[in-house]
Motif scaffolding. Structure first.
Motif, PDB file in Angstrom:
ATOM      1  N   VAL A   8       0.842  -1.206   0.000  1.00  0.00           N
ATOM      2  CA  VAL A   8       0.000   0.000   0.000  1.00  0.00           C
ATOM      3  C   VAL A   8       0.873   1.249   0.000  1.00  0.00           C
ATOM      4  O   VAL A   8       0.620   2.197  -0.751  1.00  0.00           O
ATOM      5  N   MET A   9       1.904   1.252   0.811  1.00  0.00           N
ATOM      6  CA  MET A   9       2.779   2.424   0.894  1.00  0.00           C
ATOM      7  C   MET A   9       3.487   2.677  -0.434  1.00  0.00           C
ATOM      8  O   MET A   9       3.610   3.820  -0.864  1.00  0.00           O
ATOM      9  N   ALA A  18       5.555   9.244  10.301  1.00  0.00           N
ATOM     10  CA  ALA A  18       4.200   9.560  10.749  1.00  0.00           C
ATOM     11  C   ALA A  18       4.159  10.936  11.393  1.00  0.00           C
ATOM     12  O   ALA A  18       5.086  11.334  12.083  1.00  0.00           O
ATOM     13  N   ASN A  19       3.059  11.657  11.163  1.00  0.00           N
ATOM     14  CA  ASN A  19       2.867  12.915  11.864  1.00  0.00           C
ATOM     15  C   ASN A  19       2.128  12.620  13.171  1.00  0.00           C
ATOM     16  O   ASN A  19       1.784  11.479  13.460  1.00  0.00           O
ATOM     17  N   SER A  20       1.907  13.646  13.950  1.00  0.00           N
ATOM     18  CA  SER A  20       1.285  13.462  15.267  1.00  0.00           C
ATOM     19  C   SER A  20      -0.109  12.847  15.164  1.00  0.00           C
ATOM     20  O   SER A  20      -0.470  11.982  15.956  1.00  0.00           O
ATOM     21  N   ASN A  21      -0.885  13.295  14.195  1.00  0.00           N
ATOM     22  CA  ASN A  21      -2.237  12.774  14.005  1.00  0.00           C
ATOM     23  C   ASN A  21      -2.189  11.278  13.698  1.00  0.00           C
ATOM     24  O   ASN A  21      -2.930  10.484  14.278  1.00  0.00           O
ATOM     25  N   GLN A  22      -1.314  10.881  12.789  1.00  0.00           N
ATOM     26  CA  GLN A  22      -1.161   9.473  12.437  1.00  0.00           C
ATOM     27  C   GLN A  22      -0.678   8.660  13.634  1.00  0.00           C
ATOM     28  O   GLN A  22      -1.149   7.544  13.866  1.00  0.00           O
ATOM     29  N   SER A  23       0.237   9.226  14.405  1.00  0.00           N
ATOM     30  CA  SER A  23       0.751   8.517  15.582  1.00  0.00           C
ATOM     31  C   SER A  23      -0.347   8.256  16.599  1.00  0.00           C
ATOM     32  O   SER A  23      -0.403   7.188  17.212  1.00  0.00           O
ATOM     33  N   LYS A  24      -1.253   9.219  16.780  1.00  0.00           N
ATOM     34  CA  LYS A  24      -2.368   9.042  17.712  1.00  0.00           C
ATOM     35  C   LYS A  24      -3.302   7.930  17.221  1.00  0.00           C
ATOM     36  O   LYS A  24      -3.762   7.101  18.011  1.00  0.00           O
ATOM     37  N   VAL A  25      -3.582   7.907  15.927  1.00  0.00           N
ATOM     38  CA  VAL A  25      -4.431   6.861  15.354  1.00  0.00           C
ATOM     39  C   VAL A  25      -3.766   5.501  15.533  1.00  0.00           C
ATOM     40  O   VAL A  25      -4.424   4.524  15.895  1.00  0.00           O
ATOM     41  N   LEU A 126     -12.189   6.405   1.769  1.00  0.00           N
ATOM     42  CA  LEU A 126     -11.164   5.606   1.093  1.00  0.00           C
ATOM     43  C   LEU A 126      -9.763   6.071   1.475  1.00  0.00           C
ATOM     44  O   LEU A 126      -8.868   5.250   1.696  1.00  0.00           O
ATOM     45  N   SER A 127      -9.577   7.365   1.584  1.00  0.00           N
ATOM     46  CA  SER A 127      -8.282   7.908   2.004  1.00  0.00           C
ATOM     47  C   SER A 127      -7.923   7.430   3.403  1.00  0.00           C
ATOM     48  O   SER A 127      -6.799   6.987   3.656  1.00  0.00           O
ATOM     49  N   ASN A 128      -8.876   7.514   4.319  1.00  0.00           N
ATOM     50  CA  ASN A 128      -8.631   7.058   5.685  1.00  0.00           C
ATOM     51  C   ASN A 128      -8.462   5.542   5.751  1.00  0.00           C
ATOM     52  O   ASN A 128      -7.687   5.042   6.563  1.00  0.00           O
ATOM     53  N   LEU A 129      -9.175   4.827   4.894  1.00  0.00           N
ATOM     54  CA  LEU A 129      -9.025   3.366   4.843  1.00  0.00           C
ATOM     55  C   LEU A 129      -7.605   2.976   4.462  1.00  0.00           C
ATOM     56  O   LEU A 129      -7.035   2.043   5.032  1.00  0.00           O
ATOM     57  N   ILE A 130      -7.025   3.707   3.521  1.00  0.00           N
ATOM     58  CA  ILE A 130      -5.632   3.427   3.134  1.00  0.00           C
ATOM     59  C   ILE A 130      -4.723   3.591   4.349  1.00  0.00           C
ATOM     60  O   ILE A 130      -3.849   2.753   4.601  1.00  0.00           O
ATOM     61  N   GLY A 131      -4.958   4.651   5.128  1.00  0.00           N
ATOM     62  CA  GLY A 131      -4.170   4.852   6.343  1.00  0.00           C
ATOM     63  C   GLY A 131      -4.325   3.726   7.336  1.00  0.00           C
ATOM     64  O   GLY A 131      -3.360   3.310   7.985  1.00  0.00           O
ATOM     65  N   VAL A 132      -5.537   3.202   7.466  1.00  0.00           N
ATOM     66  CA  VAL A 132      -5.783   2.090   8.386  1.00  0.00           C
ATOM     67  C   VAL A 132      -5.142   0.809   7.859  1.00  0.00           C
ATOM     68  O   VAL A 132      -4.565   0.030   8.619  1.00  0.00           O
ATOM     69  N   LEU A 133      -5.220   0.580   6.548  1.00  0.00           N
ATOM     70  CA  LEU A 133      -4.617  -0.625   5.976  1.00  0.00           C
ATOM     71  C   LEU A 133      -3.115  -0.653   6.210  1.00  0.00           C
ATOM     72  O   LEU A 133      -2.531  -1.730   6.377  1.00  0.00           O
TER      73      LEU A 133
END
Length: 136
Positions: A8-9, A18-25, A126-133
């Motif tokens: 995916v990456m 990762a930024n702070s938002n991604q790190s929290k997720v 879909l954008s957020n799903l990619i981040g979760v995948l």
């Protein structure tokens, strides 16, 4: 790193920083995987599109198209970095507002062209799903 994450990456040219938002997720996902997935992939995009596109963008866009894009994208971006900057004092996170603003602009463009909130919601999901995948 999982093989799926690497695929995916590489498909979407996503860096591993990762930024702070991604790190929290990522932290939430590690503890509450299903809840975080529902929140990030379904509820978040619906709520954010209602607020930033259906309300804020539409109200401003009807008066001034340029300002509609600029303000709604800026507020969308700010919402994604504000905690890291104001609460955690991570001023360097302000740079990430640009990528969120670009996403906000794109979602506003889709909403303006289709006049259908479902379009921007689906793209946001879909954008957020990619981040979760990537987390799997």
């Amino acid at each position: 790193n999982s093989i799926l994450k690497q695929v995916v990456m590489s498909m979407f040219s996503i860096s591993n920083v990762a930024n702070s938002n991604q790190s929290k997720v990522e932290g939430m996902f590690a503890i509450y995987s299903l809840f975080t997935t529902v929140l990030v992939v379904i509820l978040g995009p619906i709520l954010e599109e209602l607020v930033y596109r259906f309300v804020l963008f539409r109200i401003i866009y009807d008066k001034n198209k340029f300002l509609g894009y600029l303000i709604s994208s800026f507020v969308f971006g700010l919402q994604h970095v504000i905690l890291a900057v104001c609460v955690n004092g991570q001023v360097c996170e302000l740079i990430n507002i640009v990528s969120y603003m670009i996403m906000g602009f794109g979602l506003s463009f889709v909403y303006a062209k289709t006049k259908n909130l479902s379009s921007s919601i689906i793209i946001h999901m879909l954008s957020n799903l990619i981040g979760v995948l990537i987390l799997i």
